[in-house]
Design an enzyme around this catalytic site. Structure first.
Site, short mmCIF file in Angstrom:
data_model
loop_
_atom_site.label_atom_id
_atom_site.label_comp_id
_atom_site.label_asym_id
_atom_site.label_seq_id
_atom_site.Cartn_x
_atom_site.Cartn_y
_atom_site.Cartn_z
N GLY A 65 0.82 -1.22 0.00
CA GLY A 65 0.00 0.00 0.00
C GLY A 65 0.85 1.26 0.00
N THR A 112 -6.10 1.12 12.88
CA THR A 112 -6.79 2.40 13.11
C THR A 112 -7.48 2.42 14.47
OG1 THR A 112 -8.77 3.62 12.41
CG2 THR A 112 -8.67 1.34 11.75
N ASP A 113 -7.64 3.62 15.01
CA ASP A 113 -8.38 3.75 16.28
C ASP A 113 -9.87 3.42 16.11
OD1 ASP A 113 -9.21 6.01 14.86
OD2 ASP A 113 -8.64 7.45 16.43
N GLU A 114 -10.32 3.32 14.84
CA GLU A 114 -11.75 3.06 14.63
C GLU A 114 -12.16 1.66 15.09
OE1 GLU A 114 -13.33 4.75 11.02
OE2 GLU A 114 -11.66 6.15 10.90
N TYR A 164 -15.89 -0.74 7.43
CA TYR A 164 -14.44 -0.49 7.36
C TYR A 164 -13.78 -0.89 8.67
CZ TYR A 164 -10.15 2.25 8.01
OH TYR A 164 -8.87 2.64 8.32
N LYS A 217 -10.98 -3.83 9.49
CA LYS A 217 -9.66 -3.58 10.09
C LYS A 217 -9.51 -4.39 11.39
CE LYS A 217 -6.78 -1.22 8.92
NZ LYS A 217 -5.65 -1.43 7.97
P1 NAD Z 1 -5.21 5.02 1.10
O1 NAD Z 1 -6.60 4.61 0.76
O2 NAD Z 1 -4.73 6.39 0.75
O3 NAD Z 1 -4.16 3.99 0.42
C1 NAD Z 1 -4.34 2.61 0.43
C2 NAD Z 1 -3.32 2.01 -0.53
O4 NAD Z 1 -3.45 0.58 -0.50
C3 NAD Z 1 -3.52 2.44 -1.98
O5 NAD Z 1 -2.27 2.77 -2.56
C4 NAD Z 1 -4.13 1.22 -2.64
O6 NAD Z 1 -3.83 1.13 -4.02
C5 NAD Z 1 -3.48 0.11 -1.83
N1 NAD Z 1 -4.27 -1.14 -1.86
C6 NAD Z 1 -5.59 -1.29 -1.62
N2 NAD Z 1 -5.94 -2.58 -1.74
C7 NAD Z 1 -4.81 -3.27 -2.03
C8 NAD Z 1 -4.52 -4.63 -2.25
N3 NAD Z 1 -5.49 -5.57 -2.19
N4 NAD Z 1 -3.24 -4.99 -2.51
C9 NAD Z 1 -2.25 -4.06 -2.58
N5 NAD Z 1 -2.48 -2.75 -2.40
C10 NAD Z 1 -3.75 -2.36 -2.11
O7 NAD Z 1 -5.05 4.74 2.65
P2 NAD Z 1 -4.24 5.51 3.81
O8 NAD Z 1 -5.09 6.57 4.34
O9 NAD Z 1 -2.87 5.81 3.35
O10 NAD Z 1 -4.20 4.35 4.90
C11 NAD Z 1 -3.12 3.43 4.94
C12 NAD Z 1 -3.32 2.49 6.10
O11 NAD Z 1 -3.39 3.23 7.32
C13 NAD Z 1 -4.62 1.67 6.03
O12 NAD Z 1 -4.36 0.38 6.48
C14 NAD Z 1 -5.55 2.40 6.98
O13 NAD Z 1 -6.51 1.53 7.53
C15 NAD Z 1 -4.59 2.91 8.01
N6 NAD Z 1 -5.00 4.15 8.72
C16 NAD Z 1 -5.37 5.26 8.02
C17 NAD Z 1 -5.72 6.41 8.73
C18 NAD Z 1 -6.13 7.69 8.02
O14 NAD Z 1 -6.63 8.61 8.68
N7 NAD Z 1 -5.92 7.83 6.71
C19 NAD Z 1 -5.71 6.42 10.13
C20 NAD Z 1 -5.31 5.26 10.79
C21 NAD Z 1 -4.96 4.13 10.07
P1 TYD Z 2 -13.29 10.81 7.37
O1 TYD Z 2 -12.19 11.62 6.78
O2 TYD Z 2 -14.18 10.04 6.44
O3 TYD Z 2 -12.62 9.84 8.45
P2 TYD Z 2 -13.31 8.81 9.49
O4 TYD Z 2 -14.76 8.70 9.20
O5 TYD Z 2 -12.61 7.55 9.15
O6 TYD Z 2 -13.03 9.35 10.85
O7 TYD Z 2 -14.22 11.74 8.25
C1 TYD Z 2 -13.72 12.48 9.35
C2 TYD Z 2 -14.89 13.13 10.04
O8 TYD Z 2 -15.50 14.08 9.14
C3 TYD Z 2 -15.97 12.14 10.41
O9 TYD Z 2 -16.56 12.54 11.65
C4 TYD Z 2 -16.99 12.29 9.30
C5 TYD Z 2 -16.88 13.75 8.91
N1 TYD Z 2 -17.16 14.04 7.48
C6 TYD Z 2 -18.11 15.00 7.14
O10 TYD Z 2 -18.72 15.65 7.99
N2 TYD Z 2 -18.35 15.21 5.82
C7 TYD Z 2 -17.71 14.53 4.84
O11 TYD Z 2 -18.00 14.77 3.63
C8 TYD Z 2 -16.73 13.55 5.20
C9 TYD Z 2 -15.98 12.77 4.16
C10 TYD Z 2 -16.48 13.34 6.55
#
Ligand code: NAD
Ligand code: TYD
Length: 339
Positions: A10, A128-130, A152, A156
């Site tokens: 990823g 994730t904290d979710e 989601y 996770k």
């Molecule tokens: P993102 O959606 O930006 O990127 C995900 C990447 O994984 C992409 O490049 C996609 O092409 C790749 N991918 C998806 N399915 C795949 C598969 N089957 N095989 C190989 N590659 C695949 O996600 P992100 O926001 O960078 O999150 C990365 C990780 O961190 C995830 O595991 C997510 O659960 C975790 N995370 C994200 C957040 C956040 O706020 N963004 C917070 C906590 C944890």
């Molecule tokens: P998001 O970025 O989708 O992260 P997560 O749901 O995984 O925490 O959303 C962050 C917060 O913003 C969440 O409380 C939902 C809210 N949100 C909106 O109010 N409007 C939007 O269009 C989106 C995408 C999120």
């Protein structure tokens, strides 16, 4: 002794590409191998500045493709594996959860199976904290029960539990990080902060779910990457580490800050129908991570200003995204909300 090799799955996504760049800077002698399926969220150009060769290799492929993953392990023999690969957007998981189960649970299991048979030094599962569900009072600690409320988060949690089971059952050297909501450059504009920034730049409405009083515990992407790097090298195998910077903010506050940074009117905020099972609040106890020596380096307001600057100066990155597949998703998720 050969070069230390890190397999980053990823690595073409948001946090993954920032982490690859973090390794290039802080661990310049490591070989980094990225395995990424390049779904809608993954972009090869997120890593365009890193030349391929002895220190970096990009492989397009699916973590759920066992023969491919097995062959890659046989060839590269990675010392470390960091699994970022996942379907990551809650709203998409509400529309259709199949890919979340396939990648976040099954794909994680495939990686664990290959690691079990081929071996690796350390396997870090990025979570994730979710998985803790909504935290109405206090903060979630690593030993708390998991109570995911979205498809989601449930996917996770499945990946986390399988990783811990592989540690217990087969001795796979698993570590888990559970990160808070992350923001910064290269985040796909479906997520809250980049969606609101890019909509505001275009004077489009900012669709705020429900009353906008939901709380997220924000961490800047570079702080998140530093924490993952620290846990990978210094964490205790079999442990879970929460990653958060203690920046709890209501969504409406963040929306107003973004508008102020861009000099746009608050009338762009459009309250819309809430997300089903919308978690009211996330909050993490990060004392275990801090005991390893981590502390956030970025203040929330400054990091948000830097993020706004990045989206302003990188329209060439997000404009094509918003015209493609994203436009169809936007209609499906927001069409009925925005009317
Ligand atoms: P993102 O959606 O930006 O990127 C995900 C990447 O994984 C992409 O490049 C996609 O092409 C790749 N991918 C998806 N399915 C795949 C598969 N089957 N095989 C190989 N590659 C695949 O996600 P992100 O926001 O960078 O999150 C990365 C990780 O961190 C995830 O595991 C997510 O659960 C975790 N995370 C994200 C957040 C956040 O706020 N963004 C917070 C906590 C944890
Ligand atoms: P998001 O970025 O989708 O992260 P997560 O749901 O995984 O925490 O959303 C962050 C917060 O913003 C969440 O409380 C939902 C809210 N949100 C909106 O109010 N409007 C939007 O269009 C989106 C995408 C999120």
């Amino acid at each position: 002794m050969g070069r230390t090799t890190v397999l980053v799955t990823g690595g073409a996504g948001f946090i993954g590409s920032n982490f690859v760049r973090f390794l290039r800077t802080h661990r310049p002698d490591y070989r980094v191998v990225v395995l990424d399926k390049l779904t809608y969220a993954g972009r090869r150009e997120n890593l365009a500045d890193i030349p391929e060769g002895e220190y970096f290799r990009f492989v397009r492929g699916d973590i759920a493709d066992r023969p491919l993953v097995d062959a890659l392990f046989a060839e590269e023999r990675p010392d470390f594996v960091v699994n970022f690969a996942a379907e990551t957007h809650v709203d998409r998981s509400i529309l259709e959860a199949g890919e979340f189960i396939r990648t976040d649970i099954w794909g994680t299991w495939v990686l664990l199976e290959v690691v079990r048979h081929r071996g690796t030094g350390r396997f870090l599962q990025v979570s994730t904290d979710e998985v803790y569900g909504e935290i109405l009072e206090g903060s979630a600690s690593e030993g708390d029960p998991l109570a995911p409320r979205s498809p989601y988060a449930a996917s996770k949690a499945g990946g986390d539990l399988m990783a811990l089971a592989y540690h217990e059952t087969f001795g796979v050297p698993v570590l888990i990080t559970r990160g808070a909501n992350t923001f910064g450059p290269y985040q796909y504009p479906e997520k809250f902060i980049p969606l609101f920034i890019t909509n505001a730049i275009d004077n489009e409405p900012l669709p705020l779910y429900g009353d906008g009083r939901q709380v997220r515990d924000w961490v800047y992407v570079l702080d998140h990457c530093a924490a993952i790097d620290l846990v990978l090298h210094e964490g205790k195998v079999g442990q879970v580490y929460n990653v958060g910077a203690g920046n709890e903010r209501q969504n409406i506050e963040v929306a107003r800050l973004i508008l102020r940074l861009l000099g746009k009117p608050e009338s762009l905020i459009r309250p819309v129908a809430d997300r089903p099972a919308h978690d009211r609040r996330y909050s993490l106890d990060t004392s275990r991570l801090r005991a390893l020596g981590w502390a956030p380096r970025y203040r929330f307001e400054e990091a948000l200003a830097e993020t706004v600057r990045w989206y302003r100066t990188n329209e060439g990155w997000w404009r094509p995204i918003k015209q493609g597949e994203f436009a169809e998703f936007y209609r499906r998720n927001y069409g009925h909300r925005l009317g």
